[in-house]
Scaffold this active site. Structure first.
Site, PDB file in Angstrom:
ATOM      1  N   GLY A 115      17.915  21.174  -9.622  1.00  0.00           N
ATOM      2  CA  GLY A 115      19.086  19.852 -10.024  1.00  0.00           C
ATOM      3  C   GLY A 115      19.870  21.014 -10.365  1.00  0.00           C
ATOM      4  O   GLY A 115      19.899  22.159  -9.380  1.00  0.00           O
ATOM      5  N   PHE A 116      20.991  20.777 -10.457  1.00  0.00           N
ATOM      6  CA  PHE A 116      22.380  21.501 -10.699  1.00  0.00           C
ATOM      7  C   PHE A 116      22.129  22.821 -11.225  1.00  0.00           C
ATOM      8  O   PHE A 116      22.290  24.004 -11.009  1.00  0.00           O
ATOM      9  CB  PHE A 116      23.691  20.494 -10.641  1.00  0.00           C
ATOM     10  CG  PHE A 116      24.872  21.502 -11.484  1.00  0.00           C
ATOM     11  CD1 PHE A 116      25.709  22.806 -10.194  1.00  0.00           C
ATOM     12  CD2 PHE A 116      25.624  20.862 -12.582  1.00  0.00           C
ATOM     13  CE1 PHE A 116      26.789  23.063 -11.104  1.00  0.00           C
ATOM     14  CE2 PHE A 116      26.234  21.318 -13.475  1.00  0.00           C
ATOM     15  CZ  PHE A 116      26.901  22.247 -12.618  1.00  0.00           C
ATOM     16  N   ILE A 117      22.517  22.231 -12.674  1.00  0.00           N
ATOM     17  CA  ILE A 117      21.627  23.715 -13.829  1.00  0.00           C
ATOM     18  C   ILE A 117      20.608  24.423 -13.432  1.00  0.00           C
ATOM     19  O   ILE A 117      20.892  25.686 -13.466  1.00  0.00           O
ATOM     20  CB  ILE A 117      21.920  22.741 -15.331  1.00  0.00           C
ATOM     21  CG1 ILE A 117      23.083  22.248 -15.611  1.00  0.00           C
ATOM     22  CG2 ILE A 117      21.787  24.467 -16.423  1.00  0.00           C
ATOM     23  CD1 ILE A 117      23.659  22.329 -16.776  1.00  0.00           C
ATOM     24  N   ASP A 172      10.135  19.849  -9.927  1.00  0.00           N
ATOM     25  CA  ASP A 172      11.267  18.697  -9.845  1.00  0.00           C
ATOM     26  C   ASP A 172      11.079  17.441  -8.727  1.00  0.00           C
ATOM     27  O   ASP A 172      10.416  17.652  -7.735  1.00  0.00           O
ATOM     28  CB  ASP A 172      12.369  19.541  -8.648  1.00  0.00           C
ATOM     29  CG  ASP A 172      13.922  18.790  -9.978  1.00  0.00           C
ATOM     30  OD1 ASP A 172      13.603  17.764  -9.177  1.00  0.00           O
ATOM     31  OD2 ASP A 172      14.666  19.028 -10.059  1.00  0.00           O
ATOM     32  N   ASN A 173      10.845  16.570  -9.544  1.00  0.00           N
ATOM     33  CA  ASN A 173      10.550  15.470  -7.872  1.00  0.00           C
ATOM     34  C   ASN A 173      11.461  14.826  -7.258  1.00  0.00           C
ATOM     35  O   ASN A 173      11.705  13.813  -6.702  1.00  0.00           O
ATOM     36  CB  ASN A 173      10.195  13.868  -8.734  1.00  0.00           C
ATOM     37  CG  ASN A 173      11.062  13.494 -10.186  1.00  0.00           C
ATOM     38  OD1 ASN A 173      12.742  13.890  -9.711  1.00  0.00           O
ATOM     39  ND2 ASN A 173      11.845  12.117 -10.732  1.00  0.00           N
ATOM     40  N   LEU A 193      14.758  21.215 -18.402  1.00  0.00           N
ATOM     41  CA  LEU A 193      16.066  19.928 -17.559  1.00  0.00           C
ATOM     42  C   LEU A 193      15.732  18.965 -16.971  1.00  0.00           C
ATOM     43  O   LEU A 193      16.699  18.579 -17.426  1.00  0.00           O
ATOM     44  CB  LEU A 193      16.588  21.692 -16.756  1.00  0.00           C
ATOM     45  CG  LEU A 193      17.243  22.609 -17.524  1.00  0.00           C
ATOM     46  CD1 LEU A 193      16.369  24.046 -17.289  1.00  0.00           C
ATOM     47  CD2 LEU A 193      18.779  22.568 -16.597  1.00  0.00           C
ATOM     48  N   THR A 239      11.893   8.713 -18.707  1.00  0.00           N
ATOM     49  CA  THR A 239      11.918  10.162 -18.241  1.00  0.00           C
ATOM     50  C   THR A 239      12.311  11.130 -19.180  1.00  0.00           C
ATOM     51  O   THR A 239      11.345  12.531 -19.518  1.00  0.00           O
ATOM     52  CB  THR A 239      12.514  10.390 -17.032  1.00  0.00           C
ATOM     53  OG1 THR A 239      12.780   9.303 -15.950  1.00  0.00           O
ATOM     54  CG2 THR A 239      12.761  12.073 -16.648  1.00  0.00           C
ATOM     55  N   TYR A 248      20.960   6.231 -23.455  1.00  0.00           N
ATOM     56  CA  TYR A 248      20.520   8.514 -23.060  1.00  0.00           C
ATOM     57  C   TYR A 248      21.243   9.083 -24.448  1.00  0.00           C
ATOM     58  O   TYR A 248      20.227   9.857 -24.657  1.00  0.00           O
ATOM     59  CB  TYR A 248      21.517   8.402 -22.046  1.00  0.00           C
ATOM     60  CG  TYR A 248      21.867  10.406 -21.846  1.00  0.00           C
ATOM     61  CD1 TYR A 248      20.809  10.326 -21.178  1.00  0.00           C
ATOM     62  CD2 TYR A 248      22.815  10.466 -22.044  1.00  0.00           C
ATOM     63  CE1 TYR A 248      20.930  11.691 -20.543  1.00  0.00           C
ATOM     64  CE2 TYR A 248      23.057  12.106 -21.592  1.00  0.00           C
ATOM     65  CZ  TYR A 248      21.943  12.865 -20.864  1.00  0.00           C
ATOM     66  OH  TYR A 248      22.554  13.677 -20.379  1.00  0.00           O
ATOM     67  N   LYS A 279      18.145  11.879 -26.044  1.00  0.00           N
ATOM     68  CA  LYS A 279      17.775  13.510 -25.922  1.00  0.00           C
ATOM     69  C   LYS A 279      18.466  13.231 -27.463  1.00  0.00           C
ATOM     70  O   LYS A 279      17.587  14.678 -27.508  1.00  0.00           O
ATOM     71  CB  LYS A 279      19.722  13.631 -25.193  1.00  0.00           C
ATOM     72  CG  LYS A 279      19.396  13.214 -23.780  1.00  0.00           C
ATOM     73  CD  LYS A 279      18.904  14.080 -23.035  1.00  0.00           C
ATOM     74  CE  LYS A 279      18.830  15.777 -22.942  1.00  0.00           C
ATOM     75  NZ  LYS A 279      17.539  15.819 -21.634  1.00  0.00           N
TER      76      LYS A 279
END
Ligand code: UDP
Length: 335
Positions: free
Chosen positions: A26-28, A47-48, A92, A111, A165, A169
């Protein structure tokens, strides 16, 4: 030998370590992998590629210390096997982006909740340190600014997907803290505030890559609502530096930290800044929230982190200005 590596000297970064980065494509995650490899650490990712992209890690493929598994964290066996190989886990892998969450509420909840449970369970087997990536969405529509880690969370109705969401979290944070309290698992929770930088995609809603792309294509820059809402945008390199600082600090265990920049800008001003920076002919177009997202959508007017706790513990100061961040993103898009 591994046992010896888990002493304080290990966390002070004196020895190379083995790290698992879930969501590493991913990005981060991909920026974090780069930084860890640069320190001499060995890195595994799971990572999927649901919202991550292989091209984010393609340049790391030839590094003998970089290993990847393209699979889901919703497979307990995959998580268990990957965690067994490492000393520390950066978690992440999660559903990200307001637009993505509204379109995929079920997958997002699954997820975020089940995935985190598997990661914590696996880490607990060998008491591996876990850095759990959380979000400023945790604070919901809190009016009190800046947000302090101990502040109340103020959320809207369950019929509004966005709050699912935030709640998922929050469950992740509760789970991590419970593992710490009951099972002495070393966990650190980082709440990221609007992290941006090269490789971030606007596909899932994030405003900076969306505005930059729109500006470069001379298409309307889509400001949602009245544009007076504000955010603080933190550069991914600053965020990664903070996270590694926390990893190396034993006093961070069992604690929650805000991470990002604490300098706000309104979305309307951001649009103008990006337009000027790119020399774009794009008009700025105002779109009501109902049209941009869903009926009844709720946005937060302001969101500013209180960074005192992070500053006090690791002497953190964001180094990349918003102008520099935007220049980096524009250069990445042009490339
Ligand atoms: N936003 C916008 N235009 C877009 C995308 C987002 O005006 O094309 C706004 C969004 O409504 C929010 C802010 O930009 O007020 C930041 O959005 P983002 O999804 O990047 O992060 P958030 O802070 O909402 O998690």
């Amino acid at each position: 030998m591994i046992g010896a590596l888990r002493g304080p000297s290990f966390w002070k970064g004196q020895l190379a370590m083995k790290a698992l980065v879930t969501g590493g494509a991913g990005f981060i995650g991909s920026h974090l992998c780069e930084a860890l490899l640069k320190r001499g650490d060995e890195v595994w990712i799971v990572d999927n590629l649901s919202t991550g992209r292989f091209e984010n890690i393609a340049h790391l493929e030839d590094n003998s210390k970089f290993h990847y598994t393209i699979d889901t964290i919703l497979d307990e066996r995959v998580v268990g096997e990957a965690t067994a190989k490492v000393d520390v886990v950066f978690h992440l892998a999660a559903a990200v982006g307001v637009a993505y969450i509204i379109d995929n509420p079920l997958k997002s909840l699954e997820t975020n909740i089940k995935g985190t449970e598997f990661v914590l369970q696996a880490a607990n087997e060998g008491k591996k340190k876990v850095i759990v990536f959380s979000t400023s969405e945790i604070y919901g529509k809190a009016n009190e600014q800046p947000c302090k880690e101990t502040d109340d969370r103020i959320l809207g109705a369950t019929t509004i997907a966005r709050w699912g969401y935030s709640s998922s979290k929050a469950i992740d944070e509760f789970l991590a803290l419970a593992y710490h309290r009951e099972k002495q698992l070393p966990v650190v929770i980082v709440r990221c505030f609007n992290t941006c930088g090269p490789r971030q995609t606007g596909q899932y809603g994030m405003v900076i890559p969306r505005f930059v792309k729109q500006a470069l294509l001379n298409r309307p820059i889509t400001v949602y609502g009245d544009g007076k809402q504000s955010r603080c945008f933190g550069d991914v390199s600053d965020v990664v530096r903070a996270v590694i600082g926390l990893l190396d600090e034993p006093a961070a265990n069992g604690e929650v930290f805000n991470v990002g920049s604490d300098i706000p800008i309104s979305i309307e001003e951001l649009a103008v800044k990006i337009k000027e920076l790119t020399g774009s002919r794009s008009p700025v177009e105002y779109i009501p929230y109902d049209k941009a997202y869903e009926r009844g959508f709720e946005d937060m007017r302001r969101r500013i982190p209180d960074l005192t706790k992070l500053r006090d513990l690791i002497g953190y100061e964001p180094e990349v200005s918003l102008e520099q961040l935007l220049e980096r993103v524009v250069a990445d898009f042009r490339k």
